[in-house]
Motif scaffolding. Structure first.
Motif, PDB file in Angstrom:
ATOM      1  N   GLU A 179       1.100  -0.689  -0.065  1.00 54.68           N
ATOM      2  CA  GLU A 179       0.111  -0.053  -0.261  1.00 54.68           C
ATOM      3  C   GLU A 179       0.996   1.068   0.135  1.00 54.68           C
ATOM      4  N   GLY A 180       0.592   2.116  -0.526  1.00 55.58           N
ATOM      5  CA  GLY A 180       1.375   3.922  -1.003  1.00 55.58           C
ATOM      6  C   GLY A 180       1.940   4.552   0.804  1.00 55.58           C
ATOM      7  N   ASP A 181       0.393   3.952   1.542  1.00 54.80           N
ATOM      8  CA  ASP A 181       0.545   4.670   3.102  1.00 54.80           C
ATOM      9  C   ASP A 181       1.810   3.616   3.791  1.00 54.80           C
ATOM     10  N   PHE A 182       2.222   2.484   3.068  1.00 51.89           N
ATOM     11  CA  PHE A 182       3.815   1.946   3.714  1.00 51.89           C
ATOM     12  C   PHE A 182       5.002   2.798   4.032  1.00 51.89           C
ATOM     13  N   HIS A 183       4.826   3.046   2.154  1.00 45.87           N
ATOM     14  CA  HIS A 183       5.538   3.981   1.793  1.00 45.87           C
ATOM     15  C   HIS A 183       6.034   5.653   1.991  1.00 45.87           C
ATOM     16  N   GLU A 184       4.941   5.991   2.148  1.00 51.44           N
ATOM     17  CA  GLU A 184       4.550   7.364   2.742  1.00 51.44           C
ATOM     18  C   GLU A 184       5.201   7.508   4.273  1.00 51.44           C
ATOM     19  N   ALA A 185       4.746   6.438   5.021  1.00 50.48           N
ATOM     20  CA  ALA A 185       4.781   6.767   6.210  1.00 50.48           C
ATOM     21  C   ALA A 185       6.316   6.429   7.166  1.00 50.48           C
ATOM     22  N   LEU A 186       6.976   5.683   5.967  1.00 48.90           N
ATOM     23  CA  LEU A 186       8.418   5.341   6.096  1.00 48.90           C
ATOM     24  C   LEU A 186       9.338   6.335   5.748  1.00 48.90           C
ATOM     25  N   ASN A 187       9.006   7.029   4.523  1.00 49.54           N
ATOM     26  CA  ASN A 187       9.933   8.305   3.999  1.00 49.54           C
ATOM     27  C   ASN A 187       9.404   9.278   5.309  1.00 49.54           C
ATOM     28  N   PHE A 188       8.117   9.650   5.647  1.00 49.55           N
ATOM     29  CA  PHE A 188       8.464  10.329   6.229  1.00 49.55           C
ATOM     30  C   PHE A 188       8.977  10.414   7.941  1.00 49.55           C
TER      31      PHE A 188
END
Length: 372
Positions: A179-188
């Motif tokens: 899911e996109g939320d996974f990548h966005e969370a790790l990046n932030f």
């Protein structure tokens, strides 16, 4: 003013790595404690507590699954076979920390102190969450995949800005990593160096989709390197190893070291939920092979070999688990007293115009029905 034709220094190339990737790489094989020399250093009291929680969790899963067959639960995503991931991770947190669970992580919430019935309220459909997140420092059990991860990052970042000594543990399945939320969370989390620990329970399948059809990475833990955080790979059926790895990551985050991505390799013994037929996409032989690596069996063997677990102590753990199941069964068989107007409670701090209109409409319908 700069003269025409004068050379100015070039900025550093965009491809220059900000950090050395080598220290961020996970071990080539999942880290283990049980059955290794490292087990001798494990605290006996901790191992026994983990054992009690594993046995309790296994019985909890079985009872909750039975309640779905009796119509007392709408759905239940069992974590049988994954109990070590959930229990050990929850116990590694301090009281002031926050847990952000997914829908399968009821055992983590219960191990953290949530009342067993409250952990099932959402799955019965009685209430939005079933408990006060602020009281227990457990975010609502999250049914949408991976949406809890950015929430965990936001809370942890806000806590650090306020000077609060808080770490957030965000749990997700292997399917949630797509899911996109996974990548966005790790990046932030990495950019902000937020005190977050991401725990991926890799149980082999996203419903019926095997991991090999989701990613070609060497492991999910390797994805950490792309965001600039450490990746750890651990045997998710080894409760002592999970406790150690999560504990290290929590201390690293609390000391200002930033986030860590932990992949716990485990297996979903039962179906995705009671509405799933797992025999359509995997064979019985595969399941039986993983039963030989059962987290309870691994811990029982270690405790027995060290002389910490005899028949009486083992029976005591199973008796306590049975008492938990009996209380859960009795309380879930009680008919809940529900108020339809609660649909509009705790959705927003201040209700929107649409919610007020809908509440008024429902109230009028209920009053009309009562008059009839």
């Amino acid at each position: 003013m700069e003269q025409r034709g004068t050379l100015s220094p070039s900025p550093p190339p965009a491809w220059t790595p900000r950090t050395d990737p080598a220290p961020l790489l996970p071990d080539p094989r999942p880290y283990r404690v049980l059955g290794t020399d490292a087990a001798e250093k494990a605290d006996p009291a901790l191992l026994l507590e983990l054992y009690d929680q594993l046995v309790r969790g296994r019985r909890y899963n079985a009872q909750a699954t039975a309640l779905t067959r009796q119509g007392r639960l709408a759905v239940y995503p069992s974590s049988t076979g994954q109990e070590a991931c959930e229990v050990a991770a929850a116990l590694a947190l301090e009281e002031r920390d926050w847990l952000f669970p997914s829908y399968r992580d009821t055992l983590a919430a219960v191990a953290r102190g949530l009342e067993p019935v409250q952990a099932l309220t959402l799955l019965r459909g009685d209430w939005h969450t079933g408990y006060d997140p602020h009281e227990h420092r457990i975010a609502p059990l999250c049914t949408p995949l991976a949406t809890q991860l950015p929430h965990a990052v936001g809370l942890a970042h806000a806590a650090r800005l306020k000077g609060d000594d808080v770490v957030a543990l965000a749990m997700v399945g292997d399917g949630g990593t797509s899911e996109g939320d996974f990548h966005e969370a790790l990046n932030f989390a990495a950019v902000w160096q937020a005190p977050v620990v991401f725990l991926v329970q890799n149980n082999g399948f996203a419903i019926s989709v095997p991991l090999a059809k989701q990613t070609a990475a060497p492991s999910l833990a390797h994805k950490a390197v792309g965001y600039g955080m450490p990746g750890r790979l651990v045997d998710g059926n080894d409760a002592a190893a999970v406790y150690e790895v999560i504990g290290d990551a929590v201390r690293h985050a609390r000391a200002g070291g930033g986030p860590t991505l932990v992949e716990a390799v485990t297996y979903r013994i039962e179906a995705h939920t009671n509405a799933d037929d797992a025999t359509r996409y995997r064979g019985a032989g595969e399941v039986e092979a993983w039963r030989a690596h059962d987290p309870i069996t691994l811990l029982e063997r270690e405790l027995t070999e060290r002389g910490l677990l005899d028949d009486a102590r083992r029976q005591s753990a199973y008796d306590a688990a049975e008492a938990l199941a009996a209380e859960l069964r009795d309380r879930m068989n009680e008919e809940p007293v529900l108020d339809p107007m609660d649909l509009f409670t705790h959705v927003y701090a201040e209700q929107t115009t649409q919610l007020r209109e809908q509440a008024a409409q429902l109230r009028a319908e209920l009053e009309a029905e009562a008059e009839r």
